[in-house]
Enzyme design. Structure first.
Site, PDB file in Angstrom:
ATOM      1  N   GLY A   1      -8.327  -7.005  -0.125  1.00  0.00           N
ATOM      2  CA  GLY A   1      -7.026  -7.491  -0.272  1.00  0.00           C
ATOM      3  C   GLY A   1      -6.099  -6.612   0.684  1.00  0.00           C
ATOM      4  O   GLY A   1      -6.195  -5.444   0.936  1.00  0.00           O
TER       5      GLY A   1
ATOM      6  N   GLN B   1       1.953  -2.370   2.196  1.00  0.00           N
ATOM      7  CA  GLN B   1       1.059  -1.582   2.691  1.00  0.00           C
ATOM      8  C   GLN B   1       1.134  -1.452   4.092  1.00  0.00           C
ATOM      9  O   GLN B   1       0.446  -0.465   5.072  1.00  0.00           O
ATOM     10  CB  GLN B   1      -0.537  -1.795   2.249  1.00  0.00           C
ATOM     11  CG  GLN B   1      -0.659  -1.826   1.013  1.00  0.00           C
ATOM     12  CD  GLN B   1      -2.004  -2.123   0.383  1.00  0.00           C
ATOM     13  OE1 GLN B   1      -2.194  -3.345   0.283  1.00  0.00           O
ATOM     14  NE2 GLN B   1      -2.941  -1.207   0.383  1.00  0.00           N
TER      15      GLN B   1
ATOM     16  N   CYS C   1      -8.126   1.935  -2.784  1.00  0.00           N
ATOM     17  CA  CYS C   1      -6.844   1.420  -2.185  1.00  0.00           C
ATOM     18  C   CYS C   1      -7.096   1.859  -0.884  1.00  0.00           C
ATOM     19  O   CYS C   1      -7.197   2.765  -0.402  1.00  0.00           O
ATOM     20  CB  CYS C   1      -5.861   1.670  -2.890  1.00  0.00           C
ATOM     21  SG  CYS C   1      -4.140   1.005  -2.439  1.00  0.00           S
ATOM     22  N   LEU C   2      -6.551   0.960   0.139  1.00  0.00           N
ATOM     23  CA  LEU C   2      -6.348   1.045   1.603  1.00  0.00           C
ATOM     24  C   LEU C   2      -5.328   2.196   1.994  1.00  0.00           C
ATOM     25  O   LEU C   2      -5.521   2.829   2.741  1.00  0.00           O
ATOM     26  CB  LEU C   2      -6.216  -0.154   2.626  1.00  0.00           C
ATOM     27  CG  LEU C   2      -7.316  -1.171   2.390  1.00  0.00           C
ATOM     28  CD1 LEU C   2      -7.077  -2.680   3.104  1.00  0.00           C
ATOM     29  CD2 LEU C   2      -8.814  -0.378   3.158  1.00  0.00           C
TER      30      LEU C   2
ATOM     31  N   HIS D   1       1.317  -4.019  -5.839  1.00  0.00           N
ATOM     32  CA  HIS D   1       1.825  -3.271  -4.799  1.00  0.00           C
ATOM     33  C   HIS D   1       3.241  -4.079  -4.398  1.00  0.00           C
ATOM     34  O   HIS D   1       4.143  -3.157  -4.255  1.00  0.00           O
ATOM     35  CB  HIS D   1       1.038  -3.443  -3.723  1.00  0.00           C
ATOM     36  CG  HIS D   1      -0.047  -2.636  -3.277  1.00  0.00           C
ATOM     37  ND1 HIS D   1       0.120  -1.325  -3.366  1.00  0.00           N
ATOM     38  CD2 HIS D   1      -1.398  -3.038  -3.402  1.00  0.00           C
ATOM     39  CE1 HIS D   1      -1.140  -0.596  -2.931  1.00  0.00           C
ATOM     40  NE2 HIS D   1      -2.014  -1.718  -3.134  1.00  0.00           N
TER      41      HIS D   1
HETATM   42  O1  GNR Z   1     -10.311  -3.054  -0.423  1.00  0.00           O
HETATM   43  C1  GNR Z   1     -10.111  -3.053  -1.643  1.00  0.00           C
HETATM   44  N1  GNR Z   1     -11.048  -2.919  -2.408  1.00  0.00           N
HETATM   45  C2  GNR Z   1     -10.675  -3.026  -4.077  1.00  0.00           C
HETATM   46  C3  GNR Z   1     -11.693  -2.663  -4.808  1.00  0.00           C
HETATM   47  C4  GNR Z   1     -11.350  -2.715  -6.176  1.00  0.00           C
HETATM   48  C5  GNR Z   1     -10.028  -3.059  -6.718  1.00  0.00           C
HETATM   49  C6  GNR Z   1      -8.964  -3.466  -5.732  1.00  0.00           C
HETATM   50  C7  GNR Z   1      -9.568  -3.252  -4.450  1.00  0.00           C
HETATM   51  S1  GNR Z   1      -7.943  -3.799  -3.283  1.00  0.00           S
HETATM   52  C8  GNR Z   1      -8.379  -2.991  -2.005  1.00  0.00           C
HETATM   53  C9  GNR Z   1      -7.533  -3.077  -0.747  1.00  0.00           C
HETATM   54  C10 GNR Z   1      -6.074  -2.760  -1.102  1.00  0.00           C
HETATM   55  O2  GNR Z   1      -5.821  -1.603  -1.283  1.00  0.00           O
HETATM   56  N2  GNR Z   1      -5.339  -3.662  -1.515  1.00  0.00           N
HETATM   57  O3  GNR Z   1      -4.109  -3.489  -1.624  1.00  0.00           O
HETATM   58 NI    NI Z   2      -4.145  -1.359  -2.628  1.00  0.00          NI
END
Ligand code: GNR
Ligand code: NI
Length: 173
Positions: free
Chosen positions: A46, A51, A92-93, A138
């Site tokens: 996601g 972001q 989260c990225l 977010h």
């Molecule tokens: O890549 C993502 N993996 C994830 C794993 C468990 C719960 C949420 C996520 S979202 C994350 C990508 C991201 O930071 N999206 O905002």
């Molecule tokens: Ni995230």
């Protein structure tokens, strides 16, 4: 298409309440494609617009195993949630290399505009439910760290700030 740069905490845009998208136009559609490209390359399941530096209410998702089910949500709203919660280990990225358990409703119903401006609804459970709630957070300036105890949150934040300082030192050397 272009890959966009992902912002890391404590970047102030990750604390911003994003504004609704007023017109679903070609600029919005192009940006959603760039977001998908960025998400797939990361790789992530996601990605929310703040972001990648845009404080607007849009996000992309793909929780499929073969990365073939992209979803693009504009102005998403959670309109119903389950009474029961589920715990997932989230990442989260924008908080690379840190993971923690977060409890959220285990299903949600979300209303949104698609890339043509049509109103749609999706009912999500499992990983998709977790992910769509993480992404909508977010848009309201919330990251998964905000669901943890302040002790855990501050520990991870301190590590992120330290890592940034050492990156800046390397860049200056
Ligand atoms: O890549 C993502 N993996 C994830 C794993 C468990 C719960 C949420 C996520 S979202 C994350 C990508 C991201 O930071 N999206 O905002
Ligand atoms: Ni995230």
């Amino acid at each position: 298409m272009a890959k966009l740069q992902i912002r890391w905490v404590p970047d102030p845009i990750l604390k911003t309440k994003c504004a609704p998208v007023e017109d679903v136009d070609d600029t919005v559609r192009a940006f959603l494609y760039d977001m998908l490209e960025t998400m797939y390359a990361a790789p992530g399941i996601g990605l929310a617009a703040p972001q990648v530096g845009l404080a607007k209410r849009m996000l992309v998702l793909d929780v499929s195993d073969d990365r073939s089910q992209p979803l693009k949500l504009i102005n998403p709203e959670i309109i119903d949630v389950s009474d029961t919660d589920a715990v997932y280990e989230e990442g989260c990225l924008s908080v690379p290399e840190h993971y923690a358990n977060v409890s959220r409703p285990d299903w949600v119903e979300v209303r949104y505009l698609d890339e043509h401006g049509n109103t749609c609804t999706v009912t999500a459970d499992g990983l998709l439910a977790t992910c769509v709630q993480h992404e909508i957070d977010h848009l309201d300036g919330i990251v998964f760290l905000d669901h943890l105890s302040s002790l855990k949150r501050n520990m991870i934040l301190r590590k992120m700030i330290k890592a940034k300082k050492s990156r800046n030192r390397d860049a200056a050397a």
